[in-house]
Each structure stands twice: as structure tokens, then as C-alpha cells.
Write a protein that holds these residues in place. Structure first.
Motif, PDB file in Angstrom:
ATOM      1  N   UNK A 354      34.606  24.738  77.881  1.00  0.00           N
ATOM      2  CA  UNK A 354      33.512  24.451  78.806  1.00  0.00           C
ATOM      3  C   UNK A 354      32.727  25.717  79.125  1.00  0.00           C
ATOM      4  N   UNK A 355      31.467  25.525  79.457  1.00  0.00           N
ATOM      5  CA  UNK A 355      30.656  26.642  79.938  1.00  0.00           C
ATOM      6  C   UNK A 355      30.856  26.876  81.425  1.00  0.00           C
ATOM      7  N   UNK A 356      31.318  25.846  82.138  1.00  0.00           N
ATOM      8  CA  UNK A 356      31.582  25.934  83.571  1.00  0.00           C
ATOM      9  C   UNK A 356      33.085  25.873  83.815  1.00  0.00           C
ATOM     10  N   UNK A 357      33.511  26.329  84.995  1.00  0.00           N
ATOM     11  CA  UNK A 357      34.911  26.183  85.394  1.00  0.00           C
ATOM     12  C   UNK A 357      35.267  24.707  85.455  1.00  0.00           C
ATOM     13  N   UNK A 358      36.372  24.348  84.839  1.00  0.00           N
ATOM     14  CA  UNK A 358      36.791  22.942  84.844  1.00  0.00           C
ATOM     15  C   UNK A 358      38.009  22.769  85.746  1.00  0.00           C
ATOM     16  N   UNK A 359      37.971  21.707  86.534  1.00  0.00           N
ATOM     17  CA  UNK A 359      39.083  21.354  87.411  1.00  0.00           C
ATOM     18  C   UNK A 359      39.741  20.106  86.815  1.00  0.00           C
ATOM     19  N   UNK A 360      40.847  20.334  86.141  1.00  0.00           N
ATOM     20  CA  UNK A 360      41.486  19.308  85.327  1.00  0.00           C
ATOM     21  C   UNK A 360      42.540  18.573  86.148  1.00  0.00           C
ATOM     22  N   UNK A 361      42.395  17.263  86.247  1.00  0.00           N
ATOM     23  CA  UNK A 361      43.417  16.464  86.909  1.00  0.00           C
ATOM     24  C   UNK A 361      44.730  16.579  86.143  1.00  0.00           C
ATOM     25  N   UNK A 362      45.821  16.740  86.867  1.00  0.00           N
ATOM     26  CA  UNK A 362      47.104  16.971  86.207  1.00  0.00           C
ATOM     27  C   UNK A 362      48.243  16.499  87.089  1.00  0.00           C
ATOM     28  N   UNK A 363      49.382  16.268  86.447  1.00  0.00           N
ATOM     29  CA  UNK A 363      50.595  15.929  87.196  1.00  0.00           C
ATOM     30  C   UNK A 363      51.568  17.103  87.100  1.00  0.00           C
ATOM     31  N   UNK A 364      52.382  17.245  88.119  1.00  0.00           N
ATOM     32  CA  UNK A 364      53.331  18.351  88.197  1.00  0.00           C
ATOM     33  C   UNK A 364      54.747  17.868  87.927  1.00  0.00           C
ATOM     34  N   UNK A 365      55.531  18.733  87.320  1.00  0.00           N
ATOM     35  CA  UNK A 365      56.959  18.499  87.136  1.00  0.00           C
ATOM     36  C   UNK A 365      57.701  19.787  87.464  1.00  0.00           C
ATOM     37  N   UNK A 366      58.879  19.629  88.038  1.00  0.00           N
ATOM     38  CA  UNK A 366      59.749  20.781  88.280  1.00  0.00           C
ATOM     39  C   UNK A 366      60.893  20.712  87.281  1.00  0.00           C
ATOM     40  N   UNK A 367      60.977  21.731  86.432  1.00  0.00           N
ATOM     41  CA  UNK A 367      62.015  21.798  85.408  1.00  0.00           C
ATOM     42  C   UNK A 367      62.786  23.094  85.552  1.00  0.00           C
ATOM     43  N   UNK A 368      64.092  22.977  85.804  1.00  0.00           N
ATOM     44  CA  UNK A 368      64.959  24.163  85.955  1.00  0.00           C
ATOM     45  C   UNK A 368      64.380  25.142  86.972  1.00  0.00           C
ATOM     46  N   UNK A 369      63.839  24.596  88.049  1.00  0.00           N
ATOM     47  CA  UNK A 369      63.336  25.434  89.126  1.00  0.00           C
ATOM     48  C   UNK A 369      61.949  26.001  88.902  1.00  0.00           C
ATOM     49  N   UNK A 370      61.302  25.655  87.790  1.00  0.00           N
ATOM     50  CA  UNK A 370      59.954  26.145  87.495  1.00  0.00           C
ATOM     51  C   UNK A 370      58.956  24.993  87.555  1.00  0.00           C
ATOM     52  N   UNK A 371      57.726  25.325  87.909  1.00  0.00           N
ATOM     53  CA  UNK A 371      56.682  24.322  88.082  1.00  0.00           C
ATOM     54  C   UNK A 371      55.822  24.230  86.825  1.00  0.00           C
ATOM     55  N   UNK A 372      55.673  23.013  86.316  1.00  0.00           N
ATOM     56  CA  UNK A 372      54.866  22.765  85.124  1.00  0.00           C
ATOM     57  C   UNK A 372      53.734  21.802  85.480  1.00  0.00           C
ATOM     58  N   UNK A 373      52.567  22.042  84.874  1.00  0.00           N
ATOM     59  CA  UNK A 373      51.405  21.183  85.074  1.00  0.00           C
ATOM     60  C   UNK A 373      51.008  20.555  83.740  1.00  0.00           C
TER      61      UNK A 373
END
Length: 420
Positions: A354-373
């Protein structure tokens, strides 16, 4: 007027946010009862009117004694103390404790004068002689044991809660403990909401060829409530500039903040952009370097804020979170008006450029104490369904030319629990 639709100066998101929040003035305070203040913002700081606890409090069932009376408890020698009082929780002493005496005491009861420690019930024994009860102790006791001292948690005059704090259940417990039964909070802003578009049907209406149901207005209603405002639903109107002008003016005169959805692009029937440009002197911005929602527009009319969001559901949702939510919270003098930014690990590749900043809808998961998007599979501006599965927005700067799984990304955490 149509030619001017293309003559827009794009602002960076932070710059646009700075412009709009500068106009978000706190509303007047009001007093509400303690049971009505949860989720509201404090309008004044709360100072402790007395120490808490208000007295020296026993932390267990046992006997209040003078610790020095047990100094001779060595080699199994028992010290016997006469029980001269019985203090249940909520009662106070009838006599002072002096050397050689003790009082039976319950958890939470006020420690009697003269006593400097409480010995637990389980390490004592009793006997009765001549109608008197004596308590035997075999082990030396330390002074101040098992006593919660007066003022341990808060001293008189100490700050309990700062102004601008969002009141939670824990705050209510503290307010109740201090006998504060009415609380001064900021008034919740009344936020007018309406949609534009000849294509819109009401939610209860059956589908018709070429028509869609107005899903943005109910979504905005829920988002306003979530941000602490009071939504006022003004329905939808067809693409009629004069009708929109009348409705916007009425809303601005009546309510604290006006949000519209639809009609801000550059099409022939996008009337909200035309309406805002009629008085360009009070326009804050009419283009933002963001995807989705670059056509997001804001203006001030008669001291009131008008925010015109895109009619595309994804863009409407993102625009609200970035611009409307902090305004609603600042109108209540929130100390933290913006959603929190966290760091997460990208769960899958994201290849969109993108030419502009993109705000991407996402879901979060916690795996082994770390945060994933994990980015939504379909993140188009016009897509509705992926909004419901979004825990966050991944911020993708314009200089990124695709991101690989495992990359560190900045996310904006959306309200609510992490469901992954």
C-alpha cells in the motif's frame, strides 16, 4: 463542487488525530450514585477521608496479648494468661489488656488497647479454674504479629483515585469502604448517528434488488456504547444534499457529537463530502493516509464535532476506532483515550502493498506465552463479516513491501477479550 472532491490534502493518521482531539472538550461533571458509576470517568480526585483500615485489625481468630508476656516461653514452658474479654467481629473491647491478661478475638475485629499481637487459636490451650478461663501459650510471640495496622493501605489525605480514571469494580469497592456513596463523574456525550445512501434498507426490511441493509448504524451504536457515550439513532437518509444539511444541522444543535456514515467519497452522489466543504473554514481534514477509510472527514460546526466516516463497513469500523472513540473518551476527560498499542508476532504472511498505512483486521492467539496476530483472509474495505473475528488492527506502514510470518508487528488492541 465536484472538481473540489479531488482536491484533498491528505494528513497522516497521527496528525489527523491531533486535530480532532484538540476539539474534544470535556463535558460538565455530574453526580451519580455509587451503583451507577461503573464504567464512568471520575471528574475529581478522591482523597482518603480517614485511615484504611480505620483501626488495628486482627488478621485471624485467636487471642490478643502483650508479646512480652511470652518471653519466658522456653523449653516447653507454658505461660498462662487470664481471658478477660471476648471480642467478636464488629464489637469493641470492654477492658484494656494488661500484663497477664488476654482477650479472645475474631478475624477482622478491632485489637483491644494494650495488646500488641494476636496469637493464633491453634497454638493455644485453655483451662478453667474458679470460674475463670486461662489461655496457655508454649511459644514466644513477636510483637505486631497477625495484626493489620491502622492505615496500612491508605493514610488520611492520601490520593485514592485520580481524576479521569475509568471506574472499575475494584474502584467501587474502595469508594464503598470509605463511605463515598455519590461520585462526581463527567457526563456521557450524546452521539448522534445517521447513515446516508439511497441504497440503504432498515434492518427489519426484506432485501430488494440493488439494496443493502444499514449495518453501519447498529455497529456504530454498539461502538459508541462501548466507548462510554450515549448513542442517538437518527436513521438513514437518501442521497439528498438539502435533506442531509437539515439533518446535520439539527443534530449539531441538539447533541454533543455527530457521526455520519456514507457519502464521503468522490462519487456523484457522495453528499457528505459536499456538505462539509460548503464551509471549508471549519474543516479539520477530508483525507487521511490510511487504508481503509482514507476519505474520512472531520469538521467543527458551532463548536460541535462532525465526523463523516466511510460507508464501507470495514472503513467505518476502523475510522471509528481511530477517531471517534478517543473523542468520546476525551469528552469524559479520560486519562488514556486511545486504544493500546502492543507488539505481536505475525502469524501468517501478509503480502499486500500500500501507499498508505494499512490497518489490517486480525485475530490474536497466545502460543507458549507469546502473542501472535493473524490477518483476516479478506480485509477489503467493503467486507463486513471479518469485523466480528477481529481482536486487533495490525499497523502496516507504507514502506513495507510485504511481511513474512514471524515478523514483529505493531497492533492496536481492540476492546474485548482475546478469543484465540
Amino acid at each position: 463542487m465536484k472538481d473540489q472532491k479531488f482536491q484533498r490534502r491528505a494528513l497522516q493518521v497521527k496528525e489527523a488525530q491531533a486535530k480532532i482531539i484538540k476539539c474534544a472538550n470535556p463535558l460538565e461533571p455530574q453526580e451519580v450514585s455509587l451503583n451507577e458509576c461503573c464504567g464512568r470517568y471520575l471528574a475529581e480526585e478522591v482523597i482518603a477521608p480517614h485511615p484504611f483500615p480505620a483501626f488495628n485489625r486482627s488478621s485471624m481468630d485467636g487471642y490478643a496479648i502483650i508479646a512480652a508476656d511470652t518471653n519466658h516461653c522456653v523449653n516447653g514452658q507454658v505461660v498462662w494468661l487470664e481471658m478477660v474479654d471476648n471480642i467478636p467481629c464488629g464489637a469493641v473491647q470492654s477492658v484494656d489488656i494488661t500484663s497477664g491478661t488476654t482477650a479472645r478475638i475474631m478475624t477482622g475485629a478491632q485489637v483491644p488497647s494494650g495488646a500488641d499481637t494476636v496469637v493464633m487459636l491453634e497454638v493455644t490451650e485453655t483451662r478453667v479454674e474458679d470460674g475463670k478461663t486461662y489461655v496457655g501459650i508454649r511459644k514466644k510471640q513477636e510483637a505486631k504479629s497477625n495484626i493489620t495496622p491502622m492505615g496500612l493501605e491508605l493514610s488520611p489525605g492520601e490520593l485514592v483515585l485520580p481524576a479521569g480514571r475509568l471506574i472499575s469494580a475494584g474502584d467501587i469497592a474502595v469508594l464503598a469502604a470509605f463511605g463515598i456513596h455519590t461520585v462526581k463523574v463527567y457526563r456521557q456525550p450524546q452521539v448522534a448517528i445517521f447513515a446516508t445512501g439511497t441504497e440503504l434498507l432498515e434492518v427489519h426490511e426484506p432485501l430488494q434488488p440493488g439494496k443493502i441493509r444499514n449495518s453501519n448504524s447498529p455497529m456504530l451504536e454498539a461502538l459508541v456504547k462501548e466507548a462510554g457515550g450515549e448513542p442517538v439513532m437518527l436513521g438513514s437518509i437518501v442521497d439528498d444534499l438539502e435533506l442531509a444539511r437539515i439533518k446535520v444541522q439539527m443534530a449539531l444543535e441538539t447533541y454533543d457529537f455527530v457521526i455520519t456514515t456514507g457519502g464521503v467519497s468522490v462519487g456523484d452522489y457522495d453528499i457528505m463530502g459536499d456538505l462539509v466543504r460548503e464551509q471549508s473554514g471549519d474543516m479539520l481534514f477530508n483525507k487521511v493516509t490510511m487504508r481503509p477509510g482514507s476519505v474520512t472527514t472531520a469538521a467543527v460546526r458551532g463548536g460541535k464535532l462532525l465526523l463523516a466516516l466511510s460507508g464501507n463497513p470495514g472503513a467505518c469500523f476502523v475510522g471509528f476506532q481511530l477517531f471517534a472513540r478517543p473523542v468520546i473518551r476525551l469528552m469524559q476527560s479520560a486519562s488514556q483515550p486511545f486504544l493500546p498499542e502492543w507488539s505481536a508476532t505475525l502469524g501468517t504472511d501478509y503480502s499486500r502493498v500500500n501507499n498508505f498505512t494499512r490497518f489490517v483486521r486480525a485475530r490474536l492467539e497466545i502460543r507458549d506465552g507469546s502473542l501472535y496476530a493473524f490477518p483476516a483472509a479478506i480485509d477489503e474495505s467493503s467486507v463486513t463479516v471479518t469485523i466480528k473475528d477481529s481482536d486487533c488492527l495490525i499497523v502496516v506502514p507504507p514502506e513495507e513491501r510485504g511481511l513474512s510470518a514471524g515478523a514483529k508487528v505493531t497492533i492496536i488492541k481492540l476492546p474485548g477479550e482475546i478469543r484465540g
